[in-house]
Write a protein that holds these residues in place. Structure first.
Motif, short mmCIF file in Angstrom:
data_model
loop_
_atom_site.label_atom_id
_atom_site.label_comp_id
_atom_site.label_asym_id
_atom_site.label_seq_id
_atom_site.Cartn_x
_atom_site.Cartn_y
_atom_site.Cartn_z
N TRP A 7 6.71 9.58 -11.73
CA TRP A 7 6.87 9.52 -10.62
C TRP A 7 5.81 8.45 -10.50
CZ3 TRP A 7 11.61 10.17 -7.89
CH2 TRP A 7 12.13 11.45 -8.53
N GLU A 8 6.15 7.63 -10.27
CA GLU A 8 5.47 5.83 -9.93
C GLU A 8 5.51 5.69 -8.63
OE1 GLU A 8 4.71 1.65 -12.08
OE2 GLU A 8 6.81 2.07 -11.32
N ILE A 9 4.13 5.74 -8.14
CA ILE A 9 4.23 5.78 -6.56
C ILE A 9 3.19 4.78 -6.59
CG2 ILE A 9 3.91 6.62 -3.94
CD1 ILE A 9 3.74 9.45 -5.20
N MET A 10 3.65 3.81 -5.24
CA MET A 10 2.80 2.46 -5.74
C MET A 10 2.76 2.34 -3.72
SD MET A 10 4.68 0.75 -7.88
CE MET A 10 5.88 0.50 -8.14
N GLY A 11 1.62 1.74 -3.32
CA GLY A 11 2.07 1.47 -1.65
C GLY A 11 0.73 0.75 -1.67
N THR A 12 0.48 0.62 0.29
CA THR A 12 -0.46 0.20 0.40
C THR A 12 -1.00 1.20 1.36
OG1 THR A 12 0.30 -2.04 1.11
CG2 THR A 12 -1.13 -1.40 2.26
N LEU A 13 -2.48 1.92 1.10
CA LEU A 13 -3.25 3.32 1.83
C LEU A 13 -4.25 2.22 2.30
CD1 LEU A 13 -3.38 6.08 1.44
CD2 LEU A 13 -4.97 5.72 -0.61
N THR A 14 -3.95 2.89 3.82
CA THR A 14 -4.90 2.69 5.06
C THR A 14 -6.01 4.19 4.38
OG1 THR A 14 -3.51 1.51 6.60
CG2 THR A 14 -5.64 2.67 7.09
N ILE A 15 -7.68 4.08 3.98
CA ILE A 15 -8.26 5.01 3.96
C ILE A 15 -9.63 4.37 3.80
CG2 ILE A 15 -8.06 4.68 1.51
CD1 ILE A 15 -8.20 7.36 1.43
N HIS A 49 -1.19 2.51 -7.05
CA HIS A 49 -0.68 3.06 -7.83
C HIS A 49 -0.74 4.61 -8.50
CE1 HIS A 49 0.74 2.48 -11.98
NE2 HIS A 49 1.33 1.85 -11.57
N VAL A 50 -0.35 5.15 -9.05
CA VAL A 50 0.05 6.23 -10.12
C VAL A 50 1.17 6.50 -10.30
CG1 VAL A 50 0.06 8.25 -7.49
CG2 VAL A 50 -1.36 8.50 -9.42
N HIS A 51 0.81 7.51 -11.93
CA HIS A 51 2.18 7.97 -12.50
C HIS A 51 1.46 9.95 -12.19
CE1 HIS A 51 2.80 4.83 -15.07
NE2 HIS A 51 2.83 4.30 -13.88
N VAL A 52 2.74 10.45 -11.32
CA VAL A 52 2.03 11.71 -11.30
C VAL A 52 3.31 12.19 -11.98
CG1 VAL A 52 0.32 12.00 -9.18
CG2 VAL A 52 3.47 11.84 -8.74
N PRO A 53 3.87 14.07 -11.90
CA PRO A 53 4.81 14.53 -12.37
C PRO A 53 5.84 15.48 -11.56
CG PRO A 53 2.78 15.73 -13.05
CD PRO A 53 2.09 14.75 -12.28
N SER A 54 4.40 15.64 -10.35
CA SER A 54 5.36 16.10 -9.08
C SER A 54 5.25 15.07 -7.69
CB SER A 54 4.97 17.53 -8.80
OG SER A 54 4.77 18.12 -7.04
N LEU A 55 6.11 14.64 -7.41
CA LEU A 55 6.59 13.63 -5.51
C LEU A 55 5.79 14.32 -4.78
CD1 LEU A 55 7.12 10.92 -5.06
CD2 LEU A 55 9.03 11.51 -5.33
N GLU A 56 6.21 15.11 -4.57
CA GLU A 56 6.02 15.86 -3.71
C GLU A 56 4.88 16.46 -3.41
OE1 GLU A 56 7.26 16.24 -0.70
OE2 GLU A 56 8.68 14.29 -1.99
N GLU A 57 3.69 17.20 -3.94
CA GLU A 57 2.64 17.08 -4.63
C GLU A 57 1.67 15.65 -4.28
OE1 GLU A 57 -0.86 19.39 -6.51
OE2 GLU A 57 1.29 19.86 -7.48
#
Length: 86
Positions: A7-15, A49-57
């Motif tokens: 899974w590829e997750i992308m977005g704008t992070l506030t941290i 931007h990150v690639h992960v095997p578990s979207l929910e985790e």
């Protein structure tokens, strides 16, 4: 979720920057191709931007540390390990 999919997750992070260090460490353990790029230091905004095997985790870890807006998710089955079709 399809086990073995990436899974590829992308977005704008506030941290805040100190918390970002903790999030980075956890996301590096969960996946790869991690990119965190500053957008607005004054407002603690970063692109993620990150690639992960578990979207929910990954979503749980991200939500524990910050707020992800404009989330975009895609599945890359071509990056998954090949499975025999007996």
């Amino acid at each position: 979720e399809n086990p073995g999919s990436i899974w590829e997750i992308m977005g704008t992070l506030t941290i805040d920057p100190l918390t970002l260090v903790q999030l980075r460490a956890e996301l590096e353990e969960l996946g790869d191709s991690l990119l965190l790029t500053p957008l607005d230091f004054k407002n603690n905004m970063w692109t993620l931007h990150v690639h992960v095997p578990s979207l929910e985790e990954a979503r749980k870890v991200i939500a524990h540390y910050g707020v992800l807006a404009d989330e975009r998710v895609s599945e890359d089955e071509s990056a998954a390990p090949s499975r025999s079709q007996d």
